[in-house]
Design a protein around this motif. Structure first.
Motif, PDB file in Angstrom:
ATOM      1  N   HIS A  69       1.628   4.977   1.623  1.00 39.36           N
ATOM      2  CA  HIS A  69       2.319   3.866   0.953  1.00 39.36           C
ATOM      3  C   HIS A  69       2.041   3.906  -0.552  1.00 39.36           C
ATOM      4  O   HIS A  69       2.956   3.736  -1.368  1.00 39.36           O
ATOM      5  N   HIS A 105      -2.549   0.365  -6.856  1.00 40.21           N
ATOM      6  CA  HIS A 105      -2.395  -1.081  -6.679  1.00 40.21           C
ATOM      7  C   HIS A 105      -3.065  -1.604  -5.400  1.00 40.21           C
ATOM      8  O   HIS A 105      -3.390  -2.779  -5.305  1.00 40.21           O
ATOM      9  N   ASP A 106      -3.281  -0.729  -4.390  1.00 41.77           N
ATOM     10  CA  ASP A 106      -3.884  -1.178  -3.130  1.00 41.77           C
ATOM     11  C   ASP A 106      -5.285  -0.600  -2.905  1.00 41.77           C
ATOM     12  O   ASP A 106      -5.814  -0.693  -1.800  1.00 41.77           O
ATOM     13  N   ASP A 178       6.476  -1.597  -4.995  1.00 43.34           N
ATOM     14  CA  ASP A 178       5.615  -1.904  -3.846  1.00 43.34           C
ATOM     15  C   ASP A 178       6.438  -2.407  -2.665  1.00 43.34           C
ATOM     16  O   ASP A 178       6.416  -1.857  -1.571  1.00 43.34           O
TER      17      ASP A 178
HETATM   18 CA    CA Z   1       1.202  -2.448  -1.441  1.00 41.45          CA
END
Ligand code: CA
Length: 419
Positions: A69, A105-106, A178
């Protein structure tokens, strides 16, 4: 070196790298900083964190992790930056910053994200920032090797405090890299069609105006489809009651471990990576990064053999998918009645009863003054409007207050005839 002097081409790889991907076909890596970030241990850890927590207990193929992802979000943002409309909008340092933000971002997510965060009062946003800013992480060292301010700038894009709203919108807004990646990816890996929408069309109608992302009016249908896709994914996948039942069980296991720990229970096996959380210590970045799903599942299999009957039973239920039954909760009296019934049957209701009530709003209409947070539509005459003013469907959704809430109660399956 001043930030404006950074030249991305100087860090071009001799040979580009690609990752095969079922959503975007290929993820293209052309520059060294991104390749180095992907190879840090903090990014590689995301291979041990499922993207959807316990959803694979319902949709058994939803085994994808946060690693693909993260690459996917990078690829969507990279493709956006390649659009004609972005040419001349950002300098190389800003491009570098936003693509690093997309990848990272994660990075602060923990195992079974939401349940874990709920019980131990940690937040993945907080750890994402700390991992990026901590000079001891490989992620920080890679970023700082390009510019001393880069860790801070990347963190501020993710935290939405960066001065340039365009960079924030690319990674985190109502329609961003995202969300577009996770809807398509989660839809693909669950085998459901709800999350599908026409990303190509959305990208074709994307324009940059006054340092903000807007969409041409001809893209409105594709955006409506995207908003409905997201709404349906929430109820069909993310908030599926069986997934929630699995997560409740996880919360009850953590609760039991913590209560036993506080009573001085002699755990038969050491669980060094879980202890800082259980003990409520201020968890360091180093300790946080040790905790992943492989580690937790190993501890649960050890705890299946523990002498405490409740903890052992809860772990067996978790590992063998003997999930709690659920039912809509009518009111407080209904809850009290179920609790009394369970107690009469000999269950400790602290560990055999749970409830939750997730909410979902399909489109958040902030109104004038908050244009950056809204989806903005560009009319042929050059005027810019908020999405609900242009889309009758989204207008109807906002007006109808389609915010849905779903209150459910969970209890052991075997007592369902008694409840
Ligand atoms: Ca995400």
């Amino acid at each position: 070196m001043h930030r404006n002097d950074y030249v991305l081409e100087k860090d071009r790889l001799n040979e580009s790298r690609v990752f095969r991907d079922p959503i975007h076909r290929y993820i293209h890596i052309y520059h060294l900083p991104f390749w180095q970030l992907i190879n840090t241990k903090e990014m590689q850890r995301l291979r041990r964190i499922h993207q959807l927590g316990g959803t694979h207990q319902v949709y058994q193929t939803a085994e994808h992790t946060r690693f693909p992802h993260s690459l996917g979000v990078y690829e969507v943002v990279r493709r956006m930056l390649e659009l004609e409309t972005f040419q001349g909008q950002l300098n190389d340092y800003e491009r570098l910053s936003v693509l690093c933000a997309a990848l990272l971002h994660d990075v602060g997510h923990g195992p079974f994200s939401h349940s874990f965060e709920h019980v131990f009062a940690v937040s993945h946003e907080d750890f994402t920032r700390r991992i990026i800013l901590d000079p001891d992480t490989e992620v920080n060292q890679v970023l700082a090797s390009y510019h001393p301010k880069l860790p801070e700038d990347v963190a501020s894009i993710i935290e939405k405090t960066h001065p340039n709203p365009l960079l924030i919108q690319l990674v985190s807004s109502q329609i961003d890299g995202d969300r577009m990646d996770y809807l398509l990816r989660d839809s693909y890996f669950t085998g459901t069609s709800y999350g599908n929408f026409d990303m190509e069309r959305i990208l074709r109608t994307l324009r940059v105006k006054n340092k903000q992302i807007v969409f041409k009016e001809s893209g409105v249908q594709a955006i409506e489809d995207y908003i409905l896709a997201r709404y349906h994914m929430y109820w069909q996948v993310y908030y599926h009651p069986t997934t929630r039942s699995y997560e409740r069980l996880l919360i009850l296991i953590f609760r039991r471990i913590r209560d036993l720990y506080q009573q001085g229970y002699p755990f038969e096996n050491p669980m060094p990576y879980l202890m800082p959380f259980i003990a409520g210590e201020d968890v360091s970045v180093e300790a946080y990064l040790k905790m992943d799903e492989s580690c937790l599942l190993y501890y649960f299999s050890l705890l299946e053999e523990t002498k405490d009957a409740i903890l052992s039973d809860l772990c067996t239920r978790f590992l063998s998918r003997k999930l709690f039954k659920y039912r809509n909760l009518k009111d407080e009296a209904d809850y009290a009645r179920i609790r009394d019934q369970l107690e009469k049957l000999g269950y400790d209701v602290n560990y055999y009863l749970a409830m939750d009530d997730p909410k979902q709003t399909p489109y958040i209409h902030y109104g004038a003054g908050h244009e950056v947070e809204e989806i903005q539509i560009l009319r042929p005459d050059g005027s810019i409007h908020l999405l609900p003013e242009v889309s009758e469907i989204v207008h109807a959704i906002v007006e109808s207050k389609l915010d849905k809430q779903d209150k459910k109660v969970y209890f052991p399956k075997e007592v369902k005839n008694w409840i």
